[in-house]
Design a protein around this motif. Structure first.
Motif, PDB file in Angstrom:
ATOM      1  N   TRP A  77       7.982 -12.818   4.151  1.00 42.54           N
ATOM      2  CA  TRP A  77       8.931 -12.165   3.254  1.00 42.54           C
ATOM      3  C   TRP A  77       8.688 -10.659   3.144  1.00 42.54           C
ATOM      4  N   VAL A  78       7.638 -10.144   3.765  1.00 40.30           N
ATOM      5  CA  VAL A  78       7.340  -8.711   3.669  1.00 40.30           C
ATOM      6  C   VAL A  78       8.482  -7.922   4.291  1.00 40.30           C
ATOM      7  N   PRO A  79       9.080  -6.970   3.570  1.00 42.13           N
ATOM      8  CA  PRO A  79      10.168  -6.178   4.164  1.00 42.13           C
ATOM      9  C   PRO A  79       9.721  -5.475   5.439  1.00 42.13           C
ATOM     10  N   LEU A  80      10.664  -5.292   6.327  1.00 42.50           N
ATOM     11  CA  LEU A  80      10.349  -4.646   7.603  1.00 42.50           C
ATOM     12  C   LEU A  80       9.693  -3.289   7.383  1.00 42.50           C
ATOM     13  N   GLU A  81      10.157  -2.561   6.376  1.00 37.70           N
ATOM     14  CA  GLU A  81       9.650  -1.219   6.130  1.00 37.70           C
ATOM     15  C   GLU A  81       8.230  -1.219   5.574  1.00 37.70           C
ATOM     16  N   ASP A  82       7.729  -2.365   5.117  1.00 37.60           N
ATOM     17  CA  ASP A  82       6.394  -2.443   4.511  1.00 37.60           C
ATOM     18  C   ASP A  82       5.381  -3.158   5.394  1.00 37.60           C
ATOM     19  N   GLN A  83       5.777  -3.607   6.556  1.00 37.74           N
ATOM     20  CA  GLN A  83       4.887  -4.465   7.326  1.00 37.74           C
ATOM     21  C   GLN A  83       3.648  -3.736   7.828  1.00 37.74           C
ATOM     22  N   ALA A  84       3.782  -2.471   8.169  1.00 32.33           N
ATOM     23  CA  ALA A  84       2.606  -1.729   8.618  1.00 32.33           C
ATOM     24  C   ALA A  84       1.599  -1.604   7.480  1.00 32.33           C
ATOM     25  N   ALA A  85       2.088  -1.290   6.277  1.00 30.73           N
ATOM     26  CA  ALA A  85       1.189  -1.166   5.127  1.00 30.73           C
ATOM     27  C   ALA A  85       0.575  -2.512   4.777  1.00 30.73           C
ATOM     28  N   ALA A  86       1.365  -3.588   4.878  1.00 31.72           N
ATOM     29  CA  ALA A  86       0.860  -4.919   4.541  1.00 31.72           C
ATOM     30  C   ALA A  86      -0.219  -5.368   5.514  1.00 31.72           C
ATOM     31  N   ALA A  87      -0.106  -4.951   6.770  1.00 34.53           N
ATOM     32  CA  ALA A  87      -1.081  -5.365   7.784  1.00 34.53           C
ATOM     33  C   ALA A  87      -2.331  -4.499   7.776  1.00 34.53           C
ATOM     34  N   GLY A  88      -2.269  -3.342   7.123  1.00 33.82           N
ATOM     35  CA  GLY A  88      -3.407  -2.436   7.113  1.00 33.82           C
ATOM     36  C   GLY A  88      -4.425  -2.796   6.050  1.00 33.82           C
ATOM     37  N   SER A  89      -5.471  -2.004   5.973  1.00 33.49           N
ATOM     38  CA  SER A  89      -6.508  -2.208   4.965  1.00 33.49           C
ATOM     39  C   SER A  89      -6.248  -1.279   3.791  1.00 33.49           C
ATOM     40  N   TYR A  90      -6.745  -1.657   2.637  1.00 31.42           N
ATOM     41  CA  TYR A  90      -6.571  -0.842   1.443  1.00 31.42           C
ATOM     42  C   TYR A  90      -7.719  -1.151   0.492  1.00 31.42           C
ATOM     43  N   PHE A  91      -7.878  -0.286  -0.497  1.00 32.68           N
ATOM     44  CA  PHE A  91      -8.969  -0.417  -1.440  1.00 32.68           C
ATOM     45  C   PHE A  91      -8.456  -0.990  -2.757  1.00 32.68           C
ATOM     46  N   ALA A  92      -9.378  -1.369  -3.620  1.00 36.15           N
ATOM     47  CA  ALA A  92      -9.021  -1.962  -4.912  1.00 36.15           C
ATOM     48  C   ALA A  92      -8.063  -1.050  -5.659  1.00 36.15           C
ATOM     49  N   GLY A  93      -7.031  -1.668  -6.216  1.00 36.99           N
ATOM     50  CA  GLY A  93      -6.053  -0.907  -6.973  1.00 36.99           C
ATOM     51  C   GLY A  93      -4.995  -0.244  -6.132  1.00 36.99           C
ATOM     52  N   GLN A  94      -5.002  -0.488  -4.812  1.00 39.95           N
ATOM     53  CA  GLN A  94      -4.046   0.175  -3.921  1.00 39.95           C
ATOM     54  C   GLN A  94      -3.212  -0.827  -3.118  1.00 39.95           C
ATOM     55  N   ALA A  95      -3.188  -2.088  -3.531  1.00 43.23           N
ATOM     56  CA  ALA A  95      -2.491  -3.125  -2.768  1.00 43.23           C
ATOM     57  C   ALA A  95      -1.002  -2.827  -2.692  1.00 43.23           C
ATOM     58  N   PRO A  96      -0.426  -2.742  -1.486  1.00 45.74           N
ATOM     59  CA  PRO A  96       1.018  -2.496  -1.371  1.00 45.74           C
ATOM     60  C   PRO A  96       1.854  -3.653  -1.896  1.00 45.74           C
ATOM     61  N   SER A  97       1.253  -4.823  -2.033  1.00 40.12           N
ATOM     62  CA  SER A  97       1.986  -5.993  -2.535  1.00 40.12           C
ATOM     63  C   SER A  97       2.028  -6.055  -4.059  1.00 40.12           C
ATOM     64  N   GLN A  98       1.412  -5.079  -4.742  1.00 37.66           N
ATOM     65  CA  GLN A  98       1.424  -5.085  -6.201  1.00 37.66           C
ATOM     66  C   GLN A  98       1.826  -3.699  -6.724  1.00 37.66           C
ATOM     67  N   PRO A  99       3.030  -3.250  -6.387  1.00 43.76           N
ATOM     68  CA  PRO A  99       3.433  -1.895  -6.759  1.00 43.76           C
ATOM     69  C   PRO A  99       3.573  -1.679  -8.253  1.00 43.76           C
ATOM     70  N   THR A 100       3.980  -2.714  -8.990  1.00 42.46           N
ATOM     71  CA  THR A 100       4.203  -2.543 -10.432  1.00 42.46           C
ATOM     72  C   THR A 100       2.917  -2.650 -11.234  1.00 42.46           C
TER      73      THR A 100
END
Length: 357
Positions: free
Chosen positions: A306-329
């Motif tokens: 369900w990840v939007p096409l425009e977010d797939q690169a961010a979803a597949a990448g690594s991130y640190f605590a508090g920076q999850a692209p899947s929890q924008p709100t």
């Protein structure tokens, strides 16, 4: 409004495999909230509201639990902590507040100290100013069915948990945007929130129309049996991973039924509880889903399709605590669940209800 978000095509056209589901299709709008700086004239999550200056700001006067969660912070403290989280990198010095943020922190600390002067009532004992959760204009969200001349829906909640369900209390307001004159410039804020997840981060929206089908728990026993029939899936030629052979209904639930994330309309995301029809307290009409308030836009690998096409690169990448692209709100309700708000289709002005699911 935010930039465009596009849900990938479903891996299987479910009504080609199960035409019996076609009559159950419902329209929904994925809101796709993303951090931004919405104005009072924008549809948003957690943004400022087009609130009339002459109208009292809503306060929660219900009883509030006195047990400190250990996570209580003022909304300003929560936002400043998030700002530091977003700037943190392991290969850089620890981030510090900007001069403007430091000034805000000092003003907030002085305000908190004033509120806690000797003799002041406990924060939870006062009527508590509610926090904006969502503002939705009909021009952006055509699935809304407002009463009368209203073209704007505003949703707020109290950031304290309430018994017996231990969730924020919600309030809905329908109004005509054209009839709002002077706008309230500085709404009051609560002294604290039970959890940081009860302080929505300001987000712009990128509404996208999709079609949804019921959660498998809402289907008839006959339809549930059909979904569990692996031979039916194979006979259709559907490209379904053989790992689902023992429980093909899970493929439907994860990838084909209803979308994760914030949305208007569609079907309810049951799972924490069994489906339980909600009926209007005034006219007993069965209520319908209005808004799904989600802790996550997608959750790990399970709902990655369900990840939007425009977010797939961010979803597949690594991130640190508090920076999850899947929890924008940065909203978290229940145990990272969803809050479903229901309204009466006969009259949206009848009292709404909400459930954690």
């Amino acid at each position: 409004m935010g930039s465009v978000r596009t849900t990938p095509p479903r891996p299987v056209e479910v009504t080609e495999v199960f035409p019996e589901l076609a009559p159950l299709a419902r329209p929904a709008l994925r809101l796709h909230p993303r951090p931004g700086s919405p104005s009072v004239r924008d549809s948003s999550v957690g943004g400022p509201l087009l609130w009339p200056a002459q109208e009292p700001w809503p306060h929660c006067e219900d009883a509030h639990l006195h047990v400190d969660s250990g996570f209580r912070r003022s909304p300003t403290e929560v936002r400043l902590e998030r700002a530091l989280q977003l700037r943190w990198r392991p290969d850089r010095p620890a981030p510090t507040l900007t001069p403007a943020e430091e000034a805000l922190r000092e003003r907030n600390a002085a305000w908190l100290a004033e509120r806690l002067e000797a003799g002041s009532p406990r924060p939870a004992d006062c009527p508590v100013p509610m926090l904006p959760v969502a503002q939705l204009f009909l021009r952006d969200i055509p699935l809304l069915q407002p009463p009368g001349r209203a073209d704007l829906l505003q949703i707020l909640w109290c950031p304290y948990e309430h018994e017996p369900d231990y969730k924020p209390a919600t309030a809905l307001f329908w109004r005509s945007a054209a009839e709002v004159g002077e706008v309230l410039a500085t709404p009051p804020e609560p002294y604290e929130a039970d959890y940081p997840g009860y302080v929505p981060e300001p987000c712009v929206l990128a509404p996208e129309a999709i079609t949804e089908y019921p959660n498998s728990l809402e289907l008839s026993p006959e339809l549930q049996l059909m979904l569990a029939d692996w031979s039916r899936w194979r006979a259709s030629g559907a490209d379904v991973d053989s790992s689902y052979a023992k429980h093909p209904q899970e493929f439907y639930s994860t990838h084909l039924g209803n979308a994760p994330g914030w949305k208007v309309g569609g079907w309810s995301p049951w799972g924490r509880t069994d489906p339980e029809p909600q009926h209007c307290a005034v006219c007993e009409t069965q209520m319908i889903p209005l808004l799904t308030i989600a802790s996550w836009e997608w959750d790990g690998d399970e709902s990655r399709s369900w990840v939007p096409l425009e977010d797939q690169a961010a979803a597949a990448g690594s991130y640190f605590a508090g920076q999850a692209p899947s929890q924008p709100t940065r909203v978290e309700v229940g145990s990272t669940d969803n809050m479903q708000i229901y309204i009466c289709p006969a009259s949206p002005e009848h009292p709404h209800t909400d459930l954690i699911q």
